[in-house]
Design a protein around this motif. Structure first.
Motif, mmCIF file in Angstrom:
data_model
loop_
_atom_site.group_PDB
_atom_site.id
_atom_site.type_symbol
_atom_site.label_atom_id
_atom_site.label_comp_id
_atom_site.label_asym_id
_atom_site.label_seq_id
_atom_site.Cartn_x
_atom_site.Cartn_y
_atom_site.Cartn_z
ATOM 1 N N LEU A 110 0.864 -1.173 0.000
ATOM 2 C CA LEU A 110 0.000 0.000 0.000
ATOM 3 C C LEU A 110 0.900 1.222 0.000
ATOM 4 C CD1 LEU A 110 -2.678 1.510 0.364
ATOM 5 C CD2 LEU A 110 -2.395 1.227 2.830
ATOM 6 N N LEU A 117 3.493 0.493 2.985
ATOM 7 C CA LEU A 117 3.048 -0.467 3.989
ATOM 8 C C LEU A 117 2.800 -1.807 3.316
ATOM 9 C CD1 LEU A 117 0.414 1.703 5.906
ATOM 10 C CD2 LEU A 117 2.846 1.423 6.419
ATOM 11 N N ASP A 121 -5.850 -9.622 4.522
ATOM 12 C CA ASP A 121 -6.302 -8.264 4.822
ATOM 13 C C ASP A 121 -7.130 -7.729 3.660
ATOM 14 O OD1 ASP A 121 -5.155 -8.085 7.316
ATOM 15 O OD2 ASP A 121 -3.291 -7.213 6.573
ATOM 16 N N LEU A 129 -10.913 -6.522 3.741
ATOM 17 C CA LEU A 129 -11.225 -5.168 3.311
ATOM 18 C C LEU A 129 -12.439 -5.127 2.417
ATOM 19 C CD1 LEU A 129 -10.619 -2.230 3.066
ATOM 20 C CD2 LEU A 129 -9.158 -2.738 1.151
ATOM 21 N N PHE A 161 -1.666 -1.099 -3.968
ATOM 22 C CA PHE A 161 -2.726 -0.105 -3.877
ATOM 23 C C PHE A 161 -2.067 1.253 -3.662
ATOM 24 C CE2 PHE A 161 -4.717 -4.018 -2.396
ATOM 25 C CZ PHE A 161 -5.876 -4.028 -3.162
ATOM 26 N N MET A 179 -2.762 5.299 -2.381
ATOM 27 C CA MET A 179 -3.637 6.282 -1.759
ATOM 28 C C MET A 179 -2.976 7.647 -1.806
ATOM 29 S SD MET A 179 -5.037 4.178 1.566
ATOM 30 C CE MET A 179 -6.286 5.356 2.039
ATOM 31 N N MET A 180 -3.734 8.649 -2.202
ATOM 32 C CA MET A 180 -3.246 10.025 -2.187
ATOM 33 C C MET A 180 -3.745 10.688 -0.914
ATOM 34 S SD MET A 180 -1.760 10.142 -5.120
ATOM 35 C CE MET A 180 -1.420 11.912 -5.189
ATOM 36 N N GLY A 181 -2.935 11.582 -0.378
ATOM 37 C CA GLY A 181 -3.375 12.267 0.826
ATOM 38 C C GLY A 181 -2.283 13.191 1.342
ATOM 39 N N VAL A 182 -2.282 13.390 2.661
ATOM 40 C CA VAL A 182 -1.295 14.277 3.264
ATOM 41 C C VAL A 182 -0.565 13.511 4.366
ATOM 42 C CG1 VAL A 182 -0.909 16.497 4.375
ATOM 43 C CG2 VAL A 182 -2.852 16.213 2.823
ATOM 44 N N LEU A 230 -14.240 0.453 -5.093
ATOM 45 C CA LEU A 230 -13.202 -0.482 -5.515
ATOM 46 C C LEU A 230 -13.538 -0.896 -6.934
ATOM 47 C CD1 LEU A 230 -10.851 -2.482 -5.090
ATOM 48 C CD2 LEU A 230 -12.520 -4.077 -4.152
ATOM 49 N N LEU A 269 -17.417 -1.931 -6.726
ATOM 50 C CA LEU A 269 -17.920 -2.287 -5.402
ATOM 51 C C LEU A 269 -17.770 -1.088 -4.478
ATOM 52 C CD1 LEU A 269 -16.197 -5.785 -4.947
ATOM 53 C CD2 LEU A 269 -18.460 -5.294 -5.885
ATOM 54 N N VAL A 281 -16.952 0.451 -0.781
ATOM 55 C CA VAL A 281 -16.155 0.125 0.388
ATOM 56 C C VAL A 281 -16.368 1.232 1.406
ATOM 57 C CG1 VAL A 281 -13.845 -0.403 1.202
ATOM 58 C CG2 VAL A 281 -14.419 -0.819 -1.178
ATOM 59 N N ASP A 312 -13.993 -0.197 6.555
ATOM 60 C CA ASP A 312 -13.380 -1.333 5.880
ATOM 61 C C ASP A 312 -11.939 -1.008 5.508
ATOM 62 O OD1 ASP A 312 -15.559 -3.014 5.995
ATOM 63 O OD2 ASP A 312 -16.362 -2.365 4.062
ATOM 64 N N VAL A 313 -11.750 0.205 5.048
ATOM 65 C CA VAL A 313 -10.392 0.615 4.678
ATOM 66 C C VAL A 313 -9.492 0.582 5.899
ATOM 67 C CG1 VAL A 313 -8.967 2.485 3.799
ATOM 68 C CG2 VAL A 313 -11.188 2.032 2.767
ATOM 69 N N LEU A 359 -8.636 -2.886 6.675
ATOM 70 C CA LEU A 359 -7.737 -3.434 5.687
ATOM 71 C C LEU A 359 -6.296 -3.118 5.991
ATOM 72 C CD1 LEU A 359 -7.169 -4.780 3.025
ATOM 73 C CD2 LEU A 359 -7.472 -2.604 1.927
ATOM 74 N N PHE A 360 -6.087 -1.905 6.404
ATOM 75 C CA PHE A 360 -4.721 -1.460 6.578
ATOM 76 C C PHE A 360 -4.458 -1.170 8.034
ATOM 77 C CE2 PHE A 360 -6.033 0.173 2.288
ATOM 78 C CZ PHE A 360 -5.458 -0.870 1.582
ATOM 79 N N PRO A 361 -4.125 -2.205 8.777
ATOM 80 C CA PRO A 361 -3.989 -2.085 10.230
ATOM 81 C C PRO A 361 -2.949 -1.049 10.646
ATOM 82 C CG PRO A 361 -3.301 -4.265 9.453
ATOM 83 C CD PRO A 361 -3.882 -3.563 8.291
ATOM 84 N N HIS A 362 -1.879 -0.917 9.873
ATOM 85 C CA HIS A 362 -0.834 0.010 10.276
ATOM 86 C C HIS A 362 -1.094 1.417 9.769
ATOM 87 C CE1 HIS A 362 1.230 -3.520 11.491
ATOM 88 N NE2 HIS A 362 1.240 -3.994 10.259
ATOM 89 N N PHE A 363 -2.201 1.542 9.141
ATOM 90 C CA PHE A 363 -2.500 2.773 8.440
ATOM 91 C C PHE A 363 -2.472 3.987 9.362
ATOM 92 C CE2 PHE A 363 -5.653 5.680 6.585
ATOM 93 C CZ PHE A 363 -4.963 5.971 5.429
ATOM 94 N N SER A 390 -5.847 10.224 4.360
ATOM 95 C CA SER A 390 -6.163 9.832 2.990
ATOM 96 C C SER A 390 -7.233 10.711 2.379
ATOM 97 C CB SER A 390 -6.639 8.387 2.963
ATOM 98 O OG SER A 390 -7.193 8.094 1.692
ATOM 99 N N THR A 417 -8.191 9.616 -0.755
ATOM 100 C CA THR A 417 -8.498 8.701 -1.857
ATOM 101 C C THR A 417 -9.942 8.238 -1.802
ATOM 102 O OG1 THR A 417 -6.251 7.913 -2.165
ATOM 103 C CG2 THR A 417 -8.012 6.399 -2.749
ATOM 104 N N PHE A 420 -10.046 2.652 -5.168
ATOM 105 C CA PHE A 420 -8.973 1.696 -5.312
ATOM 106 C C PHE A 420 -9.187 0.955 -6.623
ATOM 107 C CE2 PHE A 420 -9.420 2.237 -0.732
ATOM 108 C CZ PHE A 420 -8.105 2.455 -0.361
#
Lengths: 155, 155
Positions: free
Chosen positions: A102, A115, A121, A125, A141, A143-146, B102, B115, B117, B121-122, B125-129, B136, B138, B141
């Motif tokens: 990611l 990541l 996962d 998701l 995957f 993702m755009m952001g800050v 998605l 689909l 999302v 859910d996001v 999906l990304f536990p360390h996010f 994000s 975004t 996906f």
DNA sequence: TTTAGTACGTTATAATGTATCAATTGTGCT
DNA sequence: AGCACAATTGATACATTATAACGTACTAAA
């Protein structure tokens, strides 16, 4: 990436190429090194410019594309679809280990945080994912952001 | 998309434009209609060609880009980064409702399954996010792969 | 030493996208 | 109706990203 890790990564990259029965040429090494020592993704044309600046030699854009697709094929480089730019990883990174990645791309500073995501996962998701019978071949995957740093600066 | 739903969607699209204080011009309508009645994503240049074929009139590619970014801005159209192509949605779709989408893009037939999302859910999906403090922005996906129909055909 | 494969050079071209400015259209106002 | 104004579009040029096609050099294996 510090000098020691860079050297180590380049050595491992050479091994990877040899294992694939391919060569780790000077140009391939230079392109990889530029990507590894830059903290933002670069386009093929930017890479060609950098190459000229750094090496007093030069490389055609055409060759840059060929080198990039080779490096991608051995998993040393990834292309970011949302930016049309390329990014490299150490051979110890999750990306290199062929897991699903990611990429968190900062709109302000362009830096990319990477990541690792597991197959399970992804399944979690997207609950309806299995229902439609789609077989994914996606390994990344975006993702755009800050990023946190830029958020702090902007606050 | 059948004729009735198409008409209804175009009517709603007009409302959407008016609500934004913008116009639903003939060209915007045509471009949207082409996208709604095609089951694969189209590039800006393909849209310009289609326009000529279907309408006996024509539109400059420059205008197509402008129209597409306008339609994107009011959430009637989405751009697929992995294909540099565009796709449209009915005003009853999850996409239009500004949820996270998605897109499952088939490598063989090019068709796109969409689909919805949720934000949670996001997060799952990304536990360390959350750890990295990235915010994000975004809303979509994209996954490349093979759809169920093509899998059946290929088997 | 011939041959096959890999790598790279070179040129051309395709595909995608942006900048700029002029012309046109439509809408509200008087 | 006539005018002012903003939104929209046309037209041209240009920038960026990417691939095609063909040739040459090198290397390694048969």
């Amino acid at each position: 990436m510090n000098k020691q890790r860079l050297t180590s990564t380049l050595n491992k990259a050479k091994q990877v190429c040899l294992e694939h029965g391919r060569k780790f040429t000077v140009q391939r090494k230079q392109i990889l090194q530029i990507l590894l020592t830059t903290d933002v993704p670069l386009s093929a044309y930017e890479l060609a410019s950098c190459y000229k600046l750094r090496t007093s030699s030069s490389v055609s854009v055409m060759s840059v594309y060929r080198i990039l697709s080779f490096l991608e094929s051995v998993n040393l480089v990834r292309r970011l679809n949302s930016a049309n730019k390329y990014i490299a990883y150490g051979t110890d990174s999750e990306v290199f280990k062929r897991e699903i990645s990611l990429f968190l791309i900062c709109r302000h500073c362009q830096k990319v945080e990477t990541l690792a995501v597991s197959q399970s996962d992804v399944a979690k998701l997207f609950p309806h994912f299995a229902d439609v019978g789609f077989t994914s071949q996606t390994k990344q995957f975006e993702m755009m952001g800050v990023c946190s740093e830029c958020q702090a600066k902007l606050a």
